[in-house]
Design a protein around this motif. Sequence first.
Motif, PDB file in Angstrom:
ATOM      1  N   ALA B 112     -91.403 -56.003 -11.286  1.00 51.28           N
ATOM      2  CA  ALA B 112     -90.452 -55.833 -10.181  1.00 51.28           C
ATOM      3  C   ALA B 112     -89.043 -55.601 -10.724  1.00 51.28           C
ATOM      4  O   ALA B 112     -88.320 -54.718 -10.253  1.00 51.28           O
ATOM      5  N   GLY B 113     -88.683 -56.367 -11.743  1.00 46.57           N
ATOM      6  CA  GLY B 113     -87.358 -56.220 -12.357  1.00 46.57           C
ATOM      7  C   GLY B 113     -87.204 -54.867 -13.036  1.00 46.57           C
ATOM      8  O   GLY B 113     -86.181 -54.197 -12.900  1.00 46.57           O
ATOM      9  N   ALA B 114     -88.254 -54.437 -13.764  1.00 48.82           N
ATOM     10  CA  ALA B 114     -88.197 -53.154 -14.465  1.00 48.82           C
ATOM     11  C   ALA B 114     -88.068 -52.010 -13.460  1.00 48.82           C
ATOM     12  O   ALA B 114     -87.305 -51.061 -13.683  1.00 48.82           O
ATOM     13  N   ALA B 115     -88.788 -52.102 -12.341  1.00 48.14           N
ATOM     14  CA  ALA B 115     -88.705 -51.052 -11.316  1.00 48.14           C
ATOM     15  C   ALA B 115     -87.284 -50.955 -10.789  1.00 48.14           C
ATOM     16  O   ALA B 115     -86.738 -49.864 -10.608  1.00 48.14           O
ATOM     17  N   TYR B 116     -86.675 -52.105 -10.580  1.00 50.57           N
ATOM     18  CA  TYR B 116     -85.296 -52.149 -10.083  1.00 50.57           C
ATOM     19  C   TYR B 116     -84.342 -51.482 -11.072  1.00 50.57           C
ATOM     20  O   TYR B 116     -83.532 -50.625 -10.711  1.00 50.57           O
ATOM     21  N   LEU B 117     -84.464 -51.845 -12.338  1.00 50.78           N
ATOM     22  CA  LEU B 117     -83.556 -51.308 -13.356  1.00 50.78           C
ATOM     23  C   LEU B 117     -83.780 -49.810 -13.575  1.00 50.78           C
ATOM     24  O   LEU B 117     -82.843 -49.051 -13.755  1.00 50.78           O
ATOM     25  N   LYS B 118     -85.034 -49.389 -13.527  1.00 47.08           N
ATOM     26  CA  LYS B 118     -85.339 -47.968 -13.726  1.00 47.08           C
ATOM     27  C   LYS B 118     -84.792 -47.109 -12.588  1.00 47.08           C
ATOM     28  O   LYS B 118     -84.512 -45.936 -12.770  1.00 47.08           O
ATOM     29  N   HIS B 119     -84.701 -47.697 -11.397  1.00 46.96           N
ATOM     30  CA  HIS B 119     -84.164 -46.942 -10.263  1.00 46.96           C
ATOM     31  C   HIS B 119     -82.651 -47.105 -10.131  1.00 46.96           C
ATOM     32  O   HIS B 119     -82.091 -46.927  -9.049  1.00 46.96           O
ATOM     33  N   GLY B 120     -82.012 -47.484 -11.231  1.00 46.43           N
ATOM     34  CA  GLY B 120     -80.551 -47.539 -11.230  1.00 46.43           C
ATOM     35  C   GLY B 120     -79.972 -48.795 -10.614  1.00 46.43           C
ATOM     36  O   GLY B 120     -78.844 -48.779 -10.121  1.00 46.43           O
ATOM     37  N   GLY B 121     -80.739 -49.886 -10.624  1.00 47.99           N
ATOM     38  CA  GLY B 121     -80.249 -51.136 -10.054  1.00 47.99           C
ATOM     39  C   GLY B 121     -79.039 -51.672 -10.795  1.00 47.99           C
ATOM     40  O   GLY B 121     -78.938 -51.538 -12.015  1.00 47.99           O
ATOM     41  N   LYS B 122     -78.106 -52.256 -10.049  1.00 48.08           N
ATOM     42  CA  LYS B 122     -76.855 -52.751 -10.638  1.00 48.08           C
ATOM     43  C   LYS B 122     -76.964 -54.245 -10.991  1.00 48.08           C
ATOM     44  O   LYS B 122     -77.882 -54.928 -10.541  1.00 48.08           O
ATOM     45  N   ALA B 123     -76.005 -54.704 -11.802  1.00 45.30           N
ATOM     46  CA  ALA B 123     -75.924 -56.137 -12.098  1.00 45.30           C
ATOM     47  C   ALA B 123     -75.318 -56.842 -10.892  1.00 45.30           C
ATOM     48  O   ALA B 123     -74.129 -57.091 -10.826  1.00 45.30           O
ATOM     49  N   ASP B 124     -76.159 -57.106  -9.902  1.00 43.38           N
ATOM     50  CA  ASP B 124     -75.712 -57.656  -8.630  1.00 43.38           C
ATOM     51  C   ASP B 124     -76.741 -58.724  -8.225  1.00 43.38           C
ATOM     52  O   ASP B 124     -77.895 -58.409  -7.954  1.00 43.38           O
ATOM     53  N   ARG B 125     -76.288 -59.973  -8.254  1.00 43.07           N
ATOM     54  CA  ARG B 125     -77.237 -61.078  -8.047  1.00 43.07           C
ATOM     55  C   ARG B 125     -77.953 -61.001  -6.694  1.00 43.07           C
ATOM     56  O   ARG B 125     -79.149 -61.267  -6.614  1.00 43.07           O
ATOM     57  N   ALA B 126     -77.216 -60.631  -5.662  1.00 47.38           N
ATOM     58  CA  ALA B 126     -77.831 -60.572  -4.329  1.00 47.38           C
ATOM     59  C   ALA B 126     -78.926 -59.511  -4.308  1.00 47.38           C
ATOM     60  O   ALA B 126     -80.021 -59.735  -3.777  1.00 47.38           O
ATOM     61  N   ALA B 127     -78.645 -58.347  -4.910  1.00 46.28           N
ATOM     62  CA  ALA B 127     -79.627 -57.261  -4.924  1.00 46.28           C
ATOM     63  C   ALA B 127     -80.849 -57.658  -5.747  1.00 46.28           C
ATOM     64  O   ALA B 127     -81.987 -57.326  -5.391  1.00 46.28           O
ATOM     65  N   ILE B 128     -80.619 -58.361  -6.845  1.00 44.45           N
ATOM     66  CA  ILE B 128     -81.738 -58.777  -7.696  1.00 44.45           C
ATOM     67  C   ILE B 128     -82.626 -59.783  -6.948  1.00 44.45           C
ATOM     68  O   ILE B 128     -83.847 -59.699  -6.982  1.00 44.45           O
ATOM     69  N   LYS B 129     -81.981 -60.710  -6.230  1.00 45.32           N
ATOM     70  CA  LYS B 129     -82.769 -61.664  -5.431  1.00 45.32           C
ATOM     71  C   LYS B 129     -83.608 -60.926  -4.407  1.00 45.32           C
ATOM     72  O   LYS B 129     -84.755 -61.275  -4.147  1.00 45.32           O
ATOM     73  N   ASN B 130     -83.025 -59.889  -3.829  1.00 45.00           N
ATOM     74  CA  ASN B 130     -83.726 -59.090  -2.833  1.00 45.00           C
ATOM     75  C   ASN B 130     -84.974 -58.434  -3.431  1.00 45.00           C
ATOM     76  O   ASN B 130     -86.051 -58.487  -2.830  1.00 45.00           O
ATOM     77  N   ILE B 131     -84.849 -57.865  -4.640  1.00 45.29           N
ATOM     78  CA  ILE B 131     -86.002 -57.128  -5.170  1.00 45.29           C
ATOM     79  C   ILE B 131     -87.113 -58.062  -5.650  1.00 45.29           C
ATOM     80  O   ILE B 131     -88.257 -57.644  -5.705  1.00 45.29           O
ATOM     81  N   ILE B 132     -86.784 -59.306  -5.971  1.00 46.95           N
ATOM     82  CA  ILE B 132     -87.881 -60.209  -6.347  1.00 46.95           C
ATOM     83  C   ILE B 132     -88.319 -61.075  -5.158  1.00 46.95           C
ATOM     84  O   ILE B 132     -89.052 -62.040  -5.324  1.00 46.95           O
ATOM     85  N   SER B 133     -87.896 -60.677  -3.951  1.00 48.39           N
ATOM     86  CA  SER B 133     -88.265 -61.482  -2.775  1.00 48.39           C
ATOM     87  C   SER B 133     -89.774 -61.452  -2.518  1.00 48.39           C
ATOM     88  O   SER B 133     -90.301 -62.310  -1.815  1.00 48.39           O
ATOM     89  N   GLY B 134     -90.467 -60.471  -3.086  1.00 44.67           N
ATOM     90  CA  GLY B 134     -91.914 -60.424  -2.904  1.00 44.67           C
ATOM     91  C   GLY B 134     -92.682 -61.151  -3.998  1.00 44.67           C
ATOM     92  O   GLY B 134     -93.899 -61.077  -4.066  1.00 44.67           O
ATOM     93  N   ASN B 135     -91.960 -61.821  -4.885  1.00 40.24           N
ATOM     94  CA  ASN B 135     -92.605 -62.521  -5.994  1.00 40.24           C
ATOM     95  C   ASN B 135     -92.298 -64.011  -5.912  1.00 40.24           C
ATOM     96  O   ASN B 135     -91.135 -64.402  -5.913  1.00 40.24           O
ATOM     97  N   LEU B 136     -93.344 -64.803  -5.853  1.00 39.44           N
ATOM     98  CA  LEU B 136     -93.143 -66.246  -5.767  1.00 39.44           C
ATOM     99  C   LEU B 136     -93.173 -66.873  -7.159  1.00 39.44           C
ATOM    100  O   LEU B 136     -94.002 -66.513  -7.991  1.00 39.44           O
ATOM    101  N   CYS B 137     -92.263 -67.815  -7.394  1.00 40.00           N
ATOM    102  CA  CYS B 137     -92.286 -68.611  -8.607  1.00 40.00           C
ATOM    103  C   CYS B 137     -92.156 -70.066  -8.181  1.00 40.00           C
ATOM    104  O   CYS B 137     -91.255 -70.397  -7.411  1.00 40.00           O
ATOM    105  N   ARG B 138     -93.048 -70.924  -8.657  1.00 42.68           N
ATOM    106  CA  ARG B 138     -92.993 -72.326  -8.246  1.00 42.68           C
ATOM    107  C   ARG B 138     -92.373 -73.220  -9.309  1.00 42.68           C
ATOM    108  O   ARG B 138     -92.290 -74.420  -9.147  1.00 42.68           O
ATOM    109  N   CYS B 139     -91.968 -72.642 -10.459  1.00 45.60           N
ATOM    110  CA  CYS B 139     -91.391 -73.488 -11.508  1.00 45.60           C
ATOM    111  C   CYS B 139     -89.874 -73.364 -11.613  1.00 45.60           C
ATOM    112  O   CYS B 139     -89.158 -74.335 -11.582  1.00 45.60           O
ATOM    113  N   THR B 140     -89.401 -72.136 -11.800  1.00 42.83           N
ATOM    114  CA  THR B 140     -88.029 -71.961 -12.289  1.00 42.83           C
ATOM    115  C   THR B 140     -86.948 -72.126 -11.241  1.00 42.83           C
ATOM    116  O   THR B 140     -85.784 -72.287 -11.587  1.00 42.83           O
ATOM    117  N   GLY B 141     -87.301 -72.027  -9.973  1.00 39.96           N
ATOM    118  CA  GLY B 141     -86.263 -72.014  -8.955  1.00 39.96           C
ATOM    119  C   GLY B 141     -85.530 -70.686  -8.928  1.00 39.96           C
ATOM    120  O   GLY B 141     -84.455 -70.571  -8.338  1.00 39.96           O
TER     121      GLY B 141
END
Lengths: 293, 163
Positions: B112-141
Amino acid sequence: MNTKHIMKEYDYLKPSGLDEALQILSEKEKVKIYAGGTDLIVKLKMETVPDMDYMMDINGIEELKQVEYTDEGVRIGANRKLWDIETDQRMTSLFPALTDAVKAMAAISVRNLASIGGNFCNASPVADAVGPVMCYGGTLEIASARGVRKVPAKDFFLAPGVTVLEKDEMLTGIFIPTPKGDVGHAFTKMARTKSDIAKLSLCVALARDGGRIGHIAMSMGAVAARPLFLEEISAGLAGKEMSESLAMETGEAVSGFLQPIDDNRTTAVYRKDVTKTMVADALALAWARSGGA
Amino acid sequence: MSEKVKIRLKVNGEDVTYEVDAHMSLMRALREHYVWDVKCGCEVGECGTCTVLLDGQAVKSCLTLAAACDGHEVWTNKGLGYRDPLTARLQEAFVECGSVQCGFCTPGMIVAGAAYLKHGGKADRAAIKNIISGNLCRCTGYVKIVDAIYLVAKEIEEGRLTA
């Protein structure tokens, strides 16, 4: 074991053109259409698809993925992916409520697969993309081997999962007319987290006539057995002078009109209560976006 | 009923032919052919650990029908890590930032992260949170995962890495 296999047996068909697809629908019984699969595959895994002998994959039909702009409006192919809709600048400038609704749906890795037509044909009362299309006065293009018919989006739904589609018909396109005049739109949604399914969703599209409301259309999701088009309440607002108290009164009126149910997402009481503020806020937002003071 | 379907696809740059059941998801088809870095989580599109690149777009492979992927190109976390410098750097960044705990969500997060970066994703925390919204992680927070993607996005913006 924590695995979900699809237990149903079916034949996989992949027509390469629309005519072939319509022929299959007219000749064969129990055909399900696969576009994005984000609803169908989940239903198959949960074993909630009643009868199905054939799965027809329509992703080989290019014309169903196209979008076409004219002076009158836009025609979106039924199998256009949600991601292609939300990243379309022209779509965002013409129909911001639609792109806002699409952005509020699921995750990007789902929106890359899911089609806008699927959101209609799945006929969930909660379908997010439906409200904006209804409010913009959209029309659905339904085709079968017998011909093509057009149905207003607001008349498409009958019950949860049930639409006016006959068994040999399929949704091929969605036409939305270009809004005219000083227009303002708003789509709002209440959900547990951003990508969740809505507890409540609301769309307002209005055209301003000076200090008065010219034309207005409102719709709500997750409050009835089908996406609800608030036709009468909207018609009653036309010609009225916009004010904060009108927005509040409308919120009360819509809330009083609704007969929602309790379900696993929220309660009827919550839905009725929050509707008041949601409607008032969305009206004010749409009004401000139309340039009204 | 339900015959096998023969599909030709490109998996991690390699041309392959799979014979799959008509009702098999892409995730299952990949795993049956030893592409085990695609994890099987919820299988109903909630958790995102099965995320792969299908024709360059991040999709949930448990919701994609294998039969429908005939003629398409699939990249997974492992393949990308070997062949794509950007993803390789993102994998390193995950280690540097402590973004991996149990590791189950990691393949999906990286794709998901690589797809974001390959499509010209910026260093923007809100946008990054948005693109991983379809991925659940139960450890890291999620904070450290966002940190890792942010770090690589920043490196691209500063010209130290090409997307």
